[in-house]
Scaffold this motif. Structure first.
Motif, PDB file in Angstrom:
ATOM      1  N   LEU A  14      49.922  45.881  44.670  1.00 33.90           N
ATOM      2  CA  LEU A  14      50.249  45.595  43.340  1.00 33.90           C
ATOM      3  C   LEU A  14      49.677  46.848  42.362  1.00 33.90           C
ATOM      4  CD1 LEU A  14      50.331  41.839  43.004  1.00 33.90           C
ATOM      5  CD2 LEU A  14      52.098  43.286  43.194  1.00 33.90           C
ATOM      6  N   VAL A  15      48.441  47.130  42.768  1.00 36.49           N
ATOM      7  CA  VAL A  15      47.831  48.104  41.720  1.00 36.49           C
ATOM      8  C   VAL A  15      48.580  49.531  42.094  1.00 36.49           C
ATOM      9  CG1 VAL A  15      45.635  49.579  41.299  1.00 36.49           C
ATOM     10  CG2 VAL A  15      45.608  46.971  41.456  1.00 36.49           C
ATOM     11  N   VAL A  16      48.908  49.905  43.303  1.00 37.25           N
ATOM     12  CA  VAL A  16      49.499  51.003  43.698  1.00 37.25           C
ATOM     13  C   VAL A  16      50.851  50.932  43.074  1.00 37.25           C
ATOM     14  CG1 VAL A  16      50.399  52.405  45.521  1.00 37.25           C
ATOM     15  CG2 VAL A  16      48.372  51.655  45.799  1.00 37.25           C
ATOM     16  N   ALA A  17      51.728  49.900  42.989  1.00 36.54           N
ATOM     17  CA  ALA A  17      53.035  49.740  42.467  1.00 36.54           C
ATOM     18  C   ALA A  17      52.963  50.090  41.024  1.00 36.54           C
ATOM     19  CB  ALA A  17      53.354  48.294  42.711  1.00 36.54           C
ATOM     20  N   HIS A  50      52.881  31.783  49.354  1.00 30.13           N
ATOM     21  CA  HIS A  50      51.714  30.774  48.908  1.00 30.13           C
ATOM     22  C   HIS A  50      50.763  31.700  48.338  1.00 30.13           C
ATOM     23  CE1 HIS A  50      51.230  32.520  52.995  1.00 30.13           C
ATOM     24  NE2 HIS A  50      49.869  32.257  52.908  1.00 30.13           N
ATOM     25  N   LYS A  51      50.851  33.226  48.510  1.00 28.51           N
ATOM     26  CA  LYS A  51      49.721  33.784  47.869  1.00 28.51           C
ATOM     27  C   LYS A  51      50.282  34.677  46.688  1.00 28.51           C
ATOM     28  CE  LYS A  51      47.274  34.782  51.872  1.00 28.51           C
ATOM     29  NZ  LYS A  51      46.007  35.751  52.493  1.00 28.51           N
ATOM     30  N   MET A  52      51.589  34.683  46.423  1.00 27.74           N
ATOM     31  CA  MET A  52      52.023  35.125  45.128  1.00 27.74           C
ATOM     32  C   MET A  52      52.814  33.943  44.142  1.00 27.74           C
ATOM     33  SD  MET A  52      52.823  37.872  43.344  1.00 27.74           S
ATOM     34  CE  MET A  52      52.301  39.089  44.556  1.00 27.74           C
ATOM     35  N   GLY A  53      52.520  34.013  42.862  1.00 26.20           N
ATOM     36  CA  GLY A  53      53.133  32.992  42.102  1.00 26.20           C
ATOM     37  C   GLY A  53      53.257  33.569  40.651  1.00 26.20           C
ATOM     38  N   MET A  54      53.817  32.500  39.927  1.00 21.61           N
ATOM     39  CA  MET A  54      54.323  32.866  38.553  1.00 21.61           C
ATOM     40  C   MET A  54      53.238  33.725  37.783  1.00 21.61           C
ATOM     41  SD  MET A  54      57.390  32.010  37.578  1.00 21.61           S
ATOM     42  CE  MET A  54      58.725  31.160  38.286  1.00 21.61           C
ATOM     43  N   PHE A  58      53.492  37.038  35.807  1.00 16.40           N
ATOM     44  CA  PHE A  58      53.206  37.156  34.558  1.00 16.40           C
ATOM     45  C   PHE A  58      52.253  38.156  34.154  1.00 16.40           C
ATOM     46  CE2 PHE A  58      52.109  35.488  30.286  1.00 16.40           C
ATOM     47  CZ  PHE A  58      53.340  35.286  29.723  1.00 16.40           C
ATOM     48  N   GLY A  59      51.177  38.100  34.690  1.00 17.30           N
ATOM     49  CA  GLY A  59      50.053  39.052  34.371  1.00 17.30           C
ATOM     50  C   GLY A  59      50.412  40.352  34.714  1.00 17.30           C
ATOM     51  N   MET A  60      51.372  40.818  35.831  1.00 16.02           N
ATOM     52  CA  MET A  60      51.711  42.094  36.138  1.00 16.02           C
ATOM     53  C   MET A  60      52.592  42.548  34.996  1.00 16.02           C
ATOM     54  SD  MET A  60      49.896  43.291  38.611  1.00 16.02           S
ATOM     55  CE  MET A  60      50.780  44.672  39.164  1.00 16.02           C
ATOM     56  N   GLY A  61      53.531  41.623  34.636  1.00 20.01           N
ATOM     57  CA  GLY A  61      54.616  41.875  33.528  1.00 20.01           C
ATOM     58  C   GLY A  61      53.866  42.181  32.178  1.00 20.01           C
ATOM     59  N   LEU A  62      52.921  41.437  31.839  1.00 20.23           N
ATOM     60  CA  LEU A  62      52.034  41.780  30.527  1.00 20.23           C
ATOM     61  C   LEU A  62      51.420  43.181  30.809  1.00 20.23           C
ATOM     62  CD1 LEU A  62      50.165  38.409  29.661  1.00 20.23           C
ATOM     63  CD2 LEU A  62      52.098  39.552  28.685  1.00 20.23           C
ATOM     64  N   MET A  63      51.001  43.554  31.879  1.00 25.15           N
ATOM     65  CA  MET A  63      50.593  44.972  32.057  1.00 25.15           C
ATOM     66  C   MET A  63      51.272  46.132  32.008  1.00 25.15           C
ATOM     67  SD  MET A  63      47.310  44.924  34.999  1.00 25.15           S
ATOM     68  CE  MET A  63      47.635  43.288  35.780  1.00 25.15           C
ATOM     69  N   GLY A  73      55.859  40.461  26.630  1.00 21.86           N
ATOM     70  CA  GLY A  73      56.424  39.394  27.337  1.00 21.86           C
ATOM     71  C   GLY A  73      57.592  39.681  28.032  1.00 21.86           C
ATOM     72  N   GLN A  74      58.454  40.852  27.723  1.00 17.35           N
ATOM     73  CA  GLN A  74      59.750  41.023  28.310  1.00 17.35           C
ATOM     74  C   GLN A  74      59.507  41.381  29.882  1.00 17.35           C
ATOM     75  OE1 GLN A  74      61.856  44.204  26.225  1.00 17.35           O
ATOM     76  NE2 GLN A  74      60.448  45.793  27.597  1.00 17.35           N
ATOM     77  N   HIS A  75      58.651  42.180  30.250  1.00 21.52           N
ATOM     78  CA  HIS A  75      58.532  42.284  31.799  1.00 21.52           C
ATOM     79  C   HIS A  75      57.952  41.059  32.531  1.00 21.52           C
ATOM     80  CE1 HIS A  75      59.180  46.570  31.072  1.00 21.52           C
ATOM     81  NE2 HIS A  75      59.496  46.636  32.419  1.00 21.52           N
ATOM     82  N   ALA A  76      57.172  40.364  31.513  1.00 24.28           N
ATOM     83  CA  ALA A  76      56.468  39.150  32.195  1.00 24.28           C
ATOM     84  C   ALA A  76      57.634  38.071  32.322  1.00 24.28           C
ATOM     85  CB  ALA A  76      55.387  38.606  31.054  1.00 24.28           C
TER      86      ALA A  76
END
Length: 163
Positions: A14-17, A50-54, A58-63, A73-76
């Protein structure tokens, strides 16, 4: 046989993405750049739900929103829609290989972009032209090689001492 993905491996992907999304591109190349974070979220939510969730989405979207200096919040919201859709269609998507999954992932990416456009236009932004949606097409084309790469990184190494 695949090794279960560790939390560190998922976080690193996710960091690389996120870094790939923040690369400074200009001109026509920027139009075709897919949303790498959305692709990574979709991959992990399909293969390891089970390892990925909302919360992670949401956190990646805020970043992404902070990095793009867009409406907070639009990407989140869009990434949470991806998680929701991949959870609903996850069983069906796991039945197909990555080439057969690509059109369905393309539709999910297109819905994500429509959500981003709806949030942006409700905030007063101008409606983007049709070229904006080419990123969903490039994400669709990138799905098969990207999922193959992540699957190969998770493939169990052969044991030279095994019979």
């Amino acid at each position: 046989m695949y090794v279960p993905a560790s939390n560190w491996f998922i976080a690193a992907s996710l960091v690389v993405a996120l870094i790939l999304n923040f690369l400074p591109l200009q001109g026509d190349i920027l139009i075709f750049r897919p949303d790498f974070v959305a692709i990574a979220i979709a991959y992990w939510n399909i293969n390891h739900p089970h390892k990925m969730g909302m919360g992670v989405a949401f956190g990646m979207g805020l970043m992404m929103d902070v990095g793009n200096t867009g409406i907070l919040g639009q990407h989140a919201l869009a990434y949470c829609v991806i998680v929701y859709l991949t959870l609903i269609f996850g069983r069906r998507l796991r039945l197909f290989n990555s080439m057969q999954q690509a059109p369905q992932i393309g539709l999910i990416l297109l819905i994500m972009q429509i959500v981003i456009v709806l949030v942006a236009t409700s905030g007063g932004s101008a409606l983007p032209d049709g070229q904006y949606f080419l990123a969903a097409l490039s994400g669709t084309l990138l799905w098969a090689p990207g999922s193959y790469l992540l699957s190969m990184l998770l493939k169990q190494k052969s044991d030279p001492d095994a019979l």
